[in-house]
Design an enzyme around this catalytic site. Sequence first.
Site: not given
Length: 311
Positions: A133, A105, A55
Amino acid sequence: MELQGRHLIDPNDLTLEEIQTIIDLGLKIYNNPTNYAELCKGKILGTLFYEPSTRTRLSFESAMLRMGGSILGFSDASTSSVKKGETVADTIRVMDDYADILVMRHPREGAPKLASQFSTVPIINGGDGGHQHPTQTLTDLITIQYYKNEINNLKVAFCGDLLFGRTVHSLLKTLSRYPNMSFILISPPELKIPYHLRDEILQNHNVEIIETHCLETYMPEIDILYMTRIQKERFFNEEDYVKLKDSYILNREKLQSAKEDMLVLHPLPRVNEISYDVDQDPRGKYFDQAKLGVYVRMALMALLLGVVESC
């Protein structure tokens, strides 16, 4: 208030006013996407994913493509020069010549912060270890705004892996800054929220925090139930994971005592902590949450790139 050129490493990098600006723009784009179809024409997003993602990576890519921009990057560090031993600093020095904005990430906490020290273009933290996050937090907030109209005076329950859950850490820290919020933290004893985070929130904000292992007891009080999976990848051995993986499973039966307007959210992916029968319940908003994540990321990138006004 000026967002152009800034990095987003931690949700606390943004004031509540700036967060609201991003949410408001995200909802404008959601309601009229064709008005923003050429907003980032000629701009390039670089995606640096040292850890698996569906996602976050694809929603960023979708967001940039929907604004007319382009993308480049890697979704697996083993396919990049990282495998040859290249440092984060050197990767960033190269990539910020190739792209106008970067999302990263990394399994190591603090890696995006380090990257921001070497980048001349905006760096967005797409998740660093069990730490933060921030764009998932923006996704959660735009969903709450969309369905609750405002973000205040809510009782929010977090259920599952609260020790390693970076989405929980980011959202809990951010929601504690809003007026009249209270929290129920539901987890096995082994996966309780880190003490330092709980104490930081209690010391800095006027909020109520209840820690428990029982979801059903508090179900009738909850305005938002934020479910999380037990994260196999964060465990050092299989035995500990197997012991805890089925700690909480939400189903339609357990929702019978819940408020009719409660929201069930989940950062996804789910494993078995939300039964498929909850998908048919109007309170289950986790797929809508994932959809809204595209539009809030469109808004964020547009503001950091300066292609729309911040105010």
